[in-house]
Design an enzyme around this catalytic site. Structure first.
Site, PDB file in Angstrom:
ATOM      1  N   THR A   1       3.019   1.729  -7.885  1.00 23.37           N
ATOM      2  CA  THR A   1       1.834   2.069  -8.678  1.00 23.37           C
ATOM      3  C   THR A   1       1.724   3.579  -8.863  1.00 23.37           C
ATOM      4  O   THR A   1       1.278   4.047  -9.917  1.00 23.37           O
ATOM      5  CB  THR A   1       0.554   1.543  -8.018  1.00 23.37           C
ATOM      6  OG1 THR A   1       0.418   2.138  -6.712  1.00 23.37           O
ATOM      7  CG2 THR A   1       0.573   0.034  -7.870  1.00 23.37           C
TER       8      THR A   1
ATOM      9  N   GLY B   1       4.946  -0.501  -3.702  1.00 27.80           N
ATOM     10  CA  GLY B   1       3.986   0.257  -2.921  1.00 27.80           C
ATOM     11  C   GLY B   1       3.193   1.219  -3.784  1.00 27.80           C
ATOM     12  O   GLY B   1       3.265   1.192  -5.015  1.00 27.80           O
ATOM     13  N   HIS B   2       2.437   2.074  -3.108  1.00 26.59           N
ATOM     14  CA  HIS B   2       1.555   3.024  -3.787  1.00 26.59           C
ATOM     15  C   HIS B   2       2.066   4.451  -3.675  1.00 26.59           C
ATOM     16  O   HIS B   2       1.304   5.405  -3.788  1.00 26.59           O
ATOM     17  CB  HIS B   2       0.133   2.931  -3.223  1.00 26.59           C
ATOM     18  CG  HIS B   2      -0.525   1.612  -3.472  1.00 26.59           C
ATOM     19  ND1 HIS B   2      -1.789   1.319  -3.014  1.00 26.59           N
ATOM     20  CD2 HIS B   2      -0.096   0.497  -4.110  1.00 26.59           C
ATOM     21  CE1 HIS B   2      -2.117   0.075  -3.362  1.00 26.59           C
ATOM     22  NE2 HIS B   2      -1.099  -0.436  -4.027  1.00 26.59           N
ATOM     23  N   GLY B   3       3.361   4.595  -3.420  1.00 21.75           N
ATOM     24  CA  GLY B   3       3.968   5.908  -3.436  1.00 21.75           C
ATOM     25  C   GLY B   3       3.826   6.655  -2.130  1.00 21.75           C
ATOM     26  O   GLY B   3       3.471   6.099  -1.091  1.00 21.75           O
TER      27      GLY B   3
ATOM     28  N   ASP C   1       0.863  -1.187   0.000  1.00 21.52           N
ATOM     29  CA  ASP C   1       0.000   0.000   0.000  1.00 21.52           C
ATOM     30  C   ASP C   1       0.897   1.235   0.000  1.00 21.52           C
ATOM     31  O   ASP C   1       2.007   1.178  -0.517  1.00 21.52           O
ATOM     32  CB  ASP C   1      -0.960  -0.031   1.195  1.00 21.52           C
ATOM     33  CG  ASP C   1      -2.271   0.702   0.912  1.00 21.52           C
ATOM     34  OD1 ASP C   1      -2.200   1.900   0.594  1.00 21.52           O
ATOM     35  OD2 ASP C   1      -3.353   0.095   1.005  1.00 21.52           O
TER      36      ASP C   1
END
Length: 229
Positions: free
Chosen positions: A103, A72-74, A50
């Site tokens: 992502t 991860g999602h930054g 995440d």
């Protein structure tokens, strides 16, 4: 769930930390902050399923430098606007940071129908490297992770005074810069300076930028070509 959660924490330093979780592990935020101030994060590596770093309501004066994020999602601001009584978020600096196989890279997300009217302001992103990132720069003011959302509408979160400088690297998708702001509260004073993002995904063609309801300026090298008003 999350690894480190900070709420109402002030004047706190995080350095030399490594967080590791599989890329398919749900809700495994690395560092999450709400109602915090004067936070300094440096020399840290975060890999999760995440957000590497999640910055929530009421967080101010945060400095992030020399961080590697991936998977991860930054580094995400939000989501914001879903609940009443949320507070402004301001004074974020992210510099000398690498996103590798994430992502998202630079990410701000607000719910498309807001229960609160707050301001997101005074952000600086500088010297950022993207390595095969799906959405290197992503402002999403129509955030709705589980559509259809119960109530449609425009976000009431005002985003303003953002500077993105020396952002470079590769994108896994053709749209490398997505600035999708609120029609009711357009993004204001967004500055793009020396952006160089190359499409390395499966979709052919050069990288592109998409803008909705965003006002600002650009200078220096600009690839993809900006779409600011």
């Amino acid at each position: 769930m999350g690894h480190f959660n900070f709420f109402s924490v002030h004047h706190f330093n995080i350095t030399g930390v490594t967080i590791t979780a599989p890329d398919d592990s749900p809700n495994t935020d690395g560092l999450k902050f709400g109602s915090c101030s004067n936070i300094h994060i440096s020399n840290t590596h975060i890999g999760t399923g995440d957000d590497c770093i999640a910055i929530l309501s009421g967080t101010t004066k945060m400095d992030i430098c020399n961080v590697t994020c991936g998977p991860g999602h930054g580094i995400s601001v939000g989501s914001l606007g879903k609940n009443k009584n949320e507070k402004d978020v301001n004074g974020l600096t992210v510099r000398d940071t690498v996103f590798n196989g994430t992502t998202d890279g630079i990410r701000i997300k607000t719910w498309e129908h807001s229960a609160s009217k707050i301001v997101v302001s005074n952000f600086l992103y500088e010297n950022i490297q993207m390595i095969n990132v799906e959405k290197p720069i992503n402002i999403d003011q129509k955030y709705c992770p589980h559509p259809p959302c119960k109530t449609k509408g425009e976000s009431h979160v005002q985003i303003k005074d953002l500077k993105l400088k020396n952002i470079h690297g590769t994108s896994k998708k053709k749209v490398a810069v997505n600035l999708q702001c609120s029609k009711s509260f357009p993004c204001k004073n967004v500055q793009l300076i020396d952006i160089n993002l190359v499409n390395k995904g499966t979709e052919a063609g050069p990288a592109t930028a998409v803008c909705e309801n965003v006002h600002g300026s650009s200078r220096g090298k600009m690839f993809p070509r900006h779409c600011l008003k």
